[in-house]
Design a protein around this motif. Structure first.
Motif, PDB file in Angstrom:
ATOM      1  N   ASN A  33      12.921   1.144   9.616  1.00 28.06           N
ATOM      2  CA  ASN A  33      11.484   0.954   9.309  1.00 28.06           C
ATOM      3  C   ASN A  33      11.277   0.356   7.652  1.00 28.06           C
ATOM      4  OD1 ASN A  33       8.580   0.962   9.669  1.00 28.06           O
ATOM      5  ND2 ASN A  33       8.238   2.877   8.835  1.00 28.06           N
ATOM      6  N   ARG A  52       9.019  -3.566   2.788  1.00 28.74           N
ATOM      7  CA  ARG A  52       8.178  -2.521   2.371  1.00 28.74           C
ATOM      8  C   ARG A  52       8.814  -2.112   0.923  1.00 28.74           C
ATOM      9  NH1 ARG A  52       8.074   2.434   5.959  1.00 28.74           N
ATOM     10  NH2 ARG A  52       7.175   3.167   3.941  1.00 28.74           N
ATOM     11  N   SER A  53       7.807  -1.381   0.274  1.00 29.58           N
ATOM     12  CA  SER A  53       8.276  -0.827  -0.940  1.00 29.58           C
ATOM     13  C   SER A  53       9.108   0.093  -0.985  1.00 29.58           C
ATOM     14  CB  SER A  53       6.886  -0.023  -1.618  1.00 29.58           C
ATOM     15  OG  SER A  53       5.890  -1.119  -1.750  1.00 29.58           O
ATOM     16  N   HIS A  86      -4.551  -5.395   1.267  1.00 24.50           N
ATOM     17  CA  HIS A  86      -3.529  -5.510   2.477  1.00 24.50           C
ATOM     18  C   HIS A  86      -4.283  -5.202   3.810  1.00 24.50           C
ATOM     19  CE1 HIS A  86      -3.538  -1.221   2.540  1.00 24.50           C
ATOM     20  NE2 HIS A  86      -3.465  -1.304   1.004  1.00 24.50           N
ATOM     21  N   GLU A  88      -4.862  -3.104   7.115  1.00 28.30           N
ATOM     22  CA  GLU A  88      -4.878  -1.857   7.668  1.00 28.30           C
ATOM     23  C   GLU A  88      -3.324  -1.662   8.424  1.00 28.30           C
ATOM     24  OE1 GLU A  88      -6.324   2.261   7.608  1.00 28.30           O
ATOM     25  OE2 GLU A  88      -7.071   0.481   6.731  1.00 28.30           O
ATOM     26  N   ILE A  90      -0.866  -2.296   7.669  1.00 27.72           N
ATOM     27  CA  ILE A  90       0.520  -1.994   6.801  1.00 27.72           C
ATOM     28  C   ILE A  90       0.317  -1.120   5.726  1.00 27.72           C
ATOM     29  CG2 ILE A  90       1.329  -4.471   7.209  1.00 27.72           C
ATOM     30  CD1 ILE A  90       0.670  -5.007   4.335  1.00 27.72           C
ATOM     31  N   LYS A  91      -0.772  -0.368   5.754  1.00 26.29           N
ATOM     32  CA  LYS A  91      -0.948   0.432   4.598  1.00 26.29           C
ATOM     33  C   LYS A  91      -0.052   1.705   4.312  1.00 26.29           C
ATOM     34  CE  LYS A  91      -3.219   3.952   7.737  1.00 26.29           C
ATOM     35  NZ  LYS A  91      -4.463   4.869   7.703  1.00 26.29           N
ATOM     36  N   ASP A  92       0.737   2.051   5.207  1.00 25.70           N
ATOM     37  CA  ASP A  92       1.867   2.775   5.017  1.00 25.70           C
ATOM     38  C   ASP A  92       3.133   2.344   4.547  1.00 25.70           C
ATOM     39  OD1 ASP A  92       0.207   4.952   5.969  1.00 25.70           O
ATOM     40  OD2 ASP A  92       0.895   4.750   8.034  1.00 25.70           O
ATOM     41  N   HIS A  93       3.145   0.752   4.309  1.00 29.50           N
ATOM     42  CA  HIS A  93       4.132   0.308   3.716  1.00 29.50           C
ATOM     43  C   HIS A  93       4.272  -0.326   2.410  1.00 29.50           C
ATOM     44  CE1 HIS A  93       5.688   0.825   7.982  1.00 29.50           C
ATOM     45  NE2 HIS A  93       4.429   0.181   8.265  1.00 29.50           N
TER      46      HIS A  93
END
Length: 94
Positions: A33, A52-53, A86, A88, A90-93
């Motif tokens: 991930n 991702r961050s 961004h 929705e 990819i909001k967790d990334h």
């Protein structure tokens, strides 16, 4: 987040020889991930990886494992950015 730009340093025949190992490497990063999207540039002079961050030092460690890097097939440019907007999905990334 990061945008990683790969620029091929060798002819496409050499790139293609390393492509299966490179794709296996990419799959491993997706399974963990870490990578969000990747693919070749058009025209095919390199590729792009959206990451991702994470800590920038961790990303550099991950990129060192890429067979393209290990075999001198591509050079890498890493651009870090903070998304102001961004999707929705990819909001967790970010």
């Amino acid at each position: 987040m990061f945008v990683v730009t790969l620029t091929y340093l060798k002819p496409l025949s050499e790139v293609d020889k390393n492509l299966p190992a490179h794709r296996d490497y990419l799959k491993k990063q997706y399974q963990q991930n870490l990578f969000l999207a990747s693919g070749p540039m058009n025209p095919r002079s390199g590729g792009i990886i959206i990451v991702r961050s994470m800590e920038k030092s961790k990303l550099f460690e991950i990129l060192e494992q890429d067979p393209f890097k290990k075999n001198g097939v591509a050079s890498y440019e890493v651009v870090e950015f903070e998304p102001a907007l961004h999707a929705e999905a990819i909001k967790d990334h970010v």
